[in-house]
Design an enzyme around this catalytic site. Structure first.
Site, short mmCIF file in Angstrom:
data_model
loop_
_atom_site.label_atom_id
_atom_site.label_comp_id
_atom_site.label_asym_id
_atom_site.label_seq_id
_atom_site.Cartn_x
_atom_site.Cartn_y
_atom_site.Cartn_z
N PRO A 41 5.29 -4.50 -1.71
CG PRO A 41 7.41 -3.81 -2.45
CD PRO A 41 6.72 -4.74 -1.48
N GLY A 42 3.69 -3.09 -4.56
CA GLY A 42 3.26 -3.36 -5.93
C GLY A 42 3.28 -2.09 -6.73
NE ARG A 43 -0.92 2.47 -5.31
CZ ARG A 43 -2.16 2.43 -5.75
NH1 ARG A 43 -2.49 3.08 -6.85
NH2 ARG A 43 -3.09 1.77 -5.09
NE ARG A 89 -5.37 3.05 -9.83
CZ ARG A 89 -4.76 4.18 -9.52
NH1 ARG A 89 -4.36 5.01 -10.47
NH2 ARG A 89 -4.54 4.50 -8.27
CB CYS A 122 -21.24 4.50 -23.99
SG CYS A 122 -20.88 4.25 -25.74
CD GLU A 123 -20.83 3.91 -18.35
OE1 GLU A 123 -21.38 4.65 -17.51
OE2 GLU A 123 -21.30 2.82 -18.72
N GLY A 135 0.79 -1.22 0.00
CA GLY A 135 0.00 0.00 0.00
C GLY A 135 0.82 1.27 0.00
#
Length: 456
Positions: A314-316, A352, A383-384, A271
């Site tokens: 850790p990833g991000r 995200r 289409c949002e 995180g």
């Protein structure tokens, strides 16, 4: 309540602060990463396209290993995974944290040692567990009481599997409520309440970590090596991790008193927050390592416990700053005082912003503009109304179709969360390093999509 965001304003000094260290601007309007012009990547591979700087990934792995020399560092594969990434992690000495049979099989079939892999997941399928046992995964993190009997039965009477227990420490931390996982009343982990806590009727809560641990100790096929917790994502303060250390050591002390249990591992999850726009805070890794180590030693000494080996995930923080998303502008529309710049990607390749309001700082590359900056909202092609790539950013007032936009800090949770919305196909991934660009993952084609549609 609606939050009003001011346009992001960058100075020349900090404009590249959220880009890979290799990013340079050899001429006005041109930007190279890993020695490769981004405009050249777009011309060669098309857009949208993800670009990842291999050297940035490797350097971030080394930074973690240097900051935590006595800890086990596991790369959180959910952030971004491909065979090249697996290979880089193996070469840099990191382990892997996976959440599915798919992630696990990709890693092992690429040659990654299964004993250096940890399997997570709040709802592991039979396939997940069977694959983990078949391939010899190092540890499995138990997330619910129902997993204990299922896993023990799958291991068999003559087998042995190392496990950990995911504990909810009751700490709120993270950049958005949807990515905070250390608090009670959410789907992850088992709570660690004070002794004597129970339901109003007096019955013990099924989710208590102590009860699950007692059941694990009754299963000779399962070897409990330690406790695990994960507070959330995009955390930029050290304080929540120190609080987590204290609470986890407190639980370890209670387990030692109750069962004589000495746990040799403590996994604090990941995180670790990064900056997405110039001027935003990021977690100070050096301070984190120093203070966590000191807090863990002090808490264990006070409790009379042997200091467990620390594990972090850790990833991000490894993949995120190494990645860039490239888009071509399809249209520019002015409605009143507002300008919308529409690109050839959007929420199908990066959900995200729509999910939890992430804000980016796109940059015009490929040409030099002398126009004054103007407030712009970069939107996607889907289409949002919520299909927004970057809200309230400053770009040149002369933006036009055909322009190339580059979005930094796009290496994590883009492709891994990409969807098939509107059947546009997922973008390719291109690695850049030492002046060379090479394809890691090809673009998803209409033939790929059509081949899965087998019924009439």
């Amino acid at each position: 309540m609606t939050t009003v965001h001011e346009p992001a304003v960058s100075t020349a000094a900090d404009a590249l602060s959220v880009w890979p260290a290799s990013a340079v601007e050899p001429r006005e309007g041109e930007l190279t990463v890993g020695g490769v012009p981004l405009a050249e990547v777009a011309d060669r591979f098309g857009t949208p396209v993800y670009v990842i700087d291999e050297d940035e990934v490797r350097e971030r792995c080394r930074t973690y290993r240097n900051a935590f020399p006595d800890a086990e560092v596991l790369y959180a594969a959910k952030a971004f995974l491909c065979r090249a990434m697996v290979h880089w992690m193996a070469e840099e000495g990191l382990g892997l944290d996976v959440c599915s049979a798919g992630e696990l099989e990709l890693a092992v079939t690429t040659g990654f040692p299964p004993e250096r892999i940890v399997l997570h997941g709040n709802a592991k399928s039979p396939r997940d567990l069977d694959t983990a046992l078949r391939l010899g995964v190092g540890r499995i993190v138990i997330d619910s009481p129902s997993e204990i009997a299922r896993l023990a039965a799958a291991v068999g009477p003559d087998g042995r599997q190392k496990v950990m227990v995911r504990v909810v420490p009751g700490i709120s931390a993270g950049g958005h409520e949807k990515i905070r996982t250390g608090t009670e009343d959410q789907k992850f982990g088992l709570s660690a309440p004070t002794l004597g806590s129970a339901r109003a009727g007096g019955a013990p809560l099924d989710g208590y970590a102590q009860h699950a641990i007692a059941r694990i100790l009754d299963q000779p096929q399962l070897e409990l090596t330690g406790l695990h917790c994960h507070l959330g994502s995009q955390i930029t303060s050290v304080k929540p991790y120190l609080a987590a250390v204290r609470r986890m050591v407190g639980l370890m002390a209670r387990l030692n008193e109750q069962h004589g249990l000495v746990l040799r591992e403590l996994d604090l999850g990941g995180g670790h927050g990064i900056a997405y726009r110039p001027g935003e805070p990021a977690l100070d890794l050096t301070t984190l390592a120093r203070k966590v180590r000191a807090e863990l030693t002090e808490a264990c000494t006070a409790a009379g416990l042997t200091v467990p080996r620390l594990i972090i995930e850790p990833g991000r923080a490894i993949a995120g700053p190494a990645g860039i998303a490239l888009y071509h502008v399809l249209s520019v529309k002015r409605t009143g005082a507002h300008m919308y710049v529409a690109v050839d990607g959007g929420m199908s390749d990066n959900p995200r912003p729509a999910l939890y309001g992430v804000r980016y700082a796109p940059r015009l590359v490929g040409r030099h503009s002398t126009a004054a900056p103007a407030p712009v909202t970069v939107v996607g092609r889907h289409c949002e109304a919520g299909d927004i790539v970057a809200a309230d950013v400053e770009l040149p007032d002369d933006m036009r179709p055909g322009d190339l936009l580059a979005v930094p800090a796009a290496g994590a949770y883009h492709l891994s969360m990409a969807s098939g919305y509107n059947l546009v196909g997922r973008p390719p991934v291109v690695a850049v390093d030492d002046g060379r660009a090479r394809l890691l993952i090809r673009r998803e084609s209409l033939d790929d999509i059509r081949s899965r549609d087998v019924g009439l």
